[in-house]
Enzyme design. Structure first.
Site, PDB file in Angstrom:
ATOM      1  N   GLN A   1      11.612  -9.895 -78.078  1.00 38.88           N
ATOM      2  CA  GLN A   1      12.243 -11.197 -78.294  1.00 38.88           C
ATOM      3  C   GLN A   1      12.008 -12.158 -77.144  1.00 38.88           C
ATOM      4  O   GLN A   1      12.250 -13.364 -77.279  1.00 38.88           O
ATOM      5  CB  GLN A   1      13.743 -11.028 -78.515  1.00 38.88           C
ATOM      6  CG  GLN A   1      14.513 -10.591 -77.271  1.00 38.88           C
ATOM      7  CD  GLN A   1      15.941 -10.206 -77.559  1.00 38.88           C
ATOM      8  OE1 GLN A   1      16.204  -9.273 -78.325  1.00 38.88           O
ATOM      9  NE2 GLN A   1      16.886 -10.912 -76.961  1.00 38.88           N
TER      10      GLN A   1
ATOM     11  N   CYS B   1      18.046 -11.587 -80.834  1.00 39.06           N
ATOM     12  CA  CYS B   1      18.135 -10.208 -81.322  1.00 39.06           C
ATOM     13  C   CYS B   1      18.592 -10.150 -82.767  1.00 39.06           C
ATOM     14  O   CYS B   1      18.171  -9.284 -83.536  1.00 39.06           O
ATOM     15  CB  CYS B   1      19.051  -9.389 -80.425  1.00 39.06           C
ATOM     16  SG  CYS B   1      20.733 -10.047 -80.289  1.00 39.06           S
TER      17      CYS B   1
ATOM     18  N   HIS C   1      24.944  -7.588 -78.979  1.00 35.20           N
ATOM     19  CA  HIS C   1      23.519  -7.346 -79.189  1.00 35.20           C
ATOM     20  C   HIS C   1      23.295  -6.755 -80.574  1.00 35.20           C
ATOM     21  O   HIS C   1      24.008  -5.836 -80.988  1.00 35.20           O
ATOM     22  CB  HIS C   1      23.002  -6.384 -78.110  1.00 35.20           C
ATOM     23  CG  HIS C   1      21.517  -6.248 -78.083  1.00 35.20           C
ATOM     24  ND1 HIS C   1      20.661  -7.329 -78.162  1.00 35.20           N
ATOM     25  CD2 HIS C   1      20.713  -5.148 -77.981  1.00 35.20           C
ATOM     26  CE1 HIS C   1      19.409  -6.903 -78.095  1.00 35.20           C
ATOM     27  NE2 HIS C   1      19.414  -5.583 -77.995  1.00 35.20           N
TER      28      HIS C   1
END
Length: 459
Positions: free
Chosen positions: A264, A270, A406
């Site tokens: 990324q 993410c 995340h």
């Protein structure tokens, strides 16, 4: 100089500014002109970010502001210098830190792109901070970073370890001061990794990674997703759990349903990688073709999410459905920053019909994964900055399921030495973790892995 470090340098994040942003002046040493009106919006946003997570009685207020603006691509970058006033400190465990003084001088960098703000840099120090000589940088910083006593030969050993890090990850720093500041951050991080290691109840090994010269704040700002902790977002219908029990182990990588590990970059995207990974698997299982799909399309065209500032998988599914599908990565390549949407329905190769929320029961999650494919999940990324290999099992208070930040992809599960694990595809490249993968304890709700599981539906 590595590309990401060059960008950090351009954003003003690299030098040791966290100690003293720019030779802070004594209060009242220089009169500041009234700020230009265009600076007030970004300044208020910076203050909001500074106060996030602070108790009401400890929130700062904005004082004087000055700065400049420059155009960058589709947006503008505001470089601000501002004074913040904090209420008097009453907690002795906080008051002993340098940043607890009443008046602070802060440097902020704020990106405004297509009407959305993103905090790129935040460096604050007391107005009477003095910059030490470059030869004293490491010795003056380390005592502030840890209360643990340092061995006499610490600096010598750390210099050797840091040199190995620089060679391994091809780091180049512009100045001697920058290098010494990064070495101080590196040393602090090594001590943090050792503490995380001591408290982990799994088999994970923590230590030097490619993120070891980033402060915790830099790492969170660049690579994590603050929006996830705000909740799952759009309500999805509950998926029906399979009736069959889960096999003892399963790995979709061995069955051709998982694309290569992606990266990324310096972007909190993410959420997009987690969702495209899930859709890639769903398309493969239902159409028989594995395609690498475009995360950049979601960054540019998903109006419900905030591109590099974060997003929610539930919103991303809605965006894919509303757009009419996803293009492949070859047709709509990843650049790691927000651009103008250029999606073409004629180039869309994959579509979805719906999305579903999955059970929080990990036995049912395993059964669903084995039968239906890889799963988009969100986790608390505690310790992942320093994760190298093994099965992570942080203490629950350290890796609370209430602080999800995340998004990743469950691709399998199994056991190593009788320790159950989830196999997790991350989006930080193959030079992190176990060739880009993270292994997390299964069955204990570790780091909230079961709290936000979802999948697209392809009929």
């Amino acid at each position: 100089m590595a590309p990401w470090l060059r960008l950090l340098s351009l954003l003003g994040l690299l030098p040791g500014a966290a100690l003293a942003p720019s030779q802070p002046r004594a209060a009242g040493a220089q009169a500041w002109e009234p700020p230009a009106p265009e600076l007030l919006g970004p300044a208020r946003f910076a203050l909001e970010m500074y106060n996030r997570g602070r108790a009401a009685g400890r929130q700062a207020v904005l004082g004087a502001v000055r700065g400049r603006v420059r155009r960058e691509g589709q947006g503008s970058v505001y470089s601000l210098e501002a004074t913040l006033e904090e209420t008097p400190c009453k907690d002795p465990t906080v008051c002993q830190l340098p940043l607890s003084k009443k008046t602070l001088l802060c440097n902020f960098e704020i990106l405004n792109e297509l009407g959305k703000h993103m905090l790129l840099r935040r460096d604050c120090g007391p107005v009477d901070t003095k910059v030490t000589g470059s030869n004293e940088t490491l010795n003056s910083v380390l005592p502030l970073l840890s209360k643990d006593p340092l061995p006499q030969d610490f600096s010598v050993k750390m210099a050797s370890i840091f040199k190995d890090f620089i060679i391994t990850y091809n780091r180049t720093y512009e100045t001697k001061e920058e290098r010494e500041w990064r070495m101080s951050v590196f040393a602090h991080n090594l001590m943090r990794a050792q503490k995380i290691q001591a408290l982990d109840r799994g088999t994970a090994q923590y230590g030097v990674t490619k993120f070891s010269d980033l402060t915790e704040e830099e790492f969170r700002t660049i690579y994590l997703n603050p929006l996830l902790k705000e909740g799952p977002g759009k309500r999805m219908r509950q998926a029906k759990s399979p009736n069959d029990p889960a096999p003892s182990d399963w790995d979709w990588r061995e069955k051709g349903a998982v694309t290569r590990v992606k990266n990324q970059g310096m972007c909190g995207s993410c959420w997009a990688f987690s969702v495209t990974g899930n859709v890639e698997g769903q398309w493969f299982l239902n159409r028989g073709t594995l395609l690498s799909l475009s995360e950049q399309e979601l960054l540019d065209c998903d109006d419900l999410d905030k591109a590099c500032m974060g997003g929610l998988p539930s919103n991303a599914y809605t965006a894919i459905k509303n757009l009419g599908g996803l293009e492949t990565e070859d047709d709509y390549s990843y650049e790691g920053h927000l651009k103008v949407c250029s999606f073409s329905s004629e180039k869309a190769k994959v579509y979805i019909n719906d999305s579903v929320e999955l059970s929080k029961n990990e036995h049912k999650l395993a059964a669903w994964l084995a039968r239906k494919g890889p799963i988009s999940v969100a986790i608390n990324a505690f310790g992942m900055q320093f994760y190298r290999h093994g099965i992570a099992r942080p203490l629950r208070p350290l890796c609370s399921p209430w602080f999800i930040d995340h998004a990743v992809l469950l691709v399998g599960y199994g056991n190593r030495s009788d320790i159950p694990f989830w196999a997790i595809k991350n989006s930080w490249g193959t030079d992190w973790g176990e060739e880009g993968y993270y292994y997390l304890h299964r069955g204990s709700g570790a780091c909230g892995v079961n709290s936000m599981a979802s999948s697209a539906v392809v009929d």
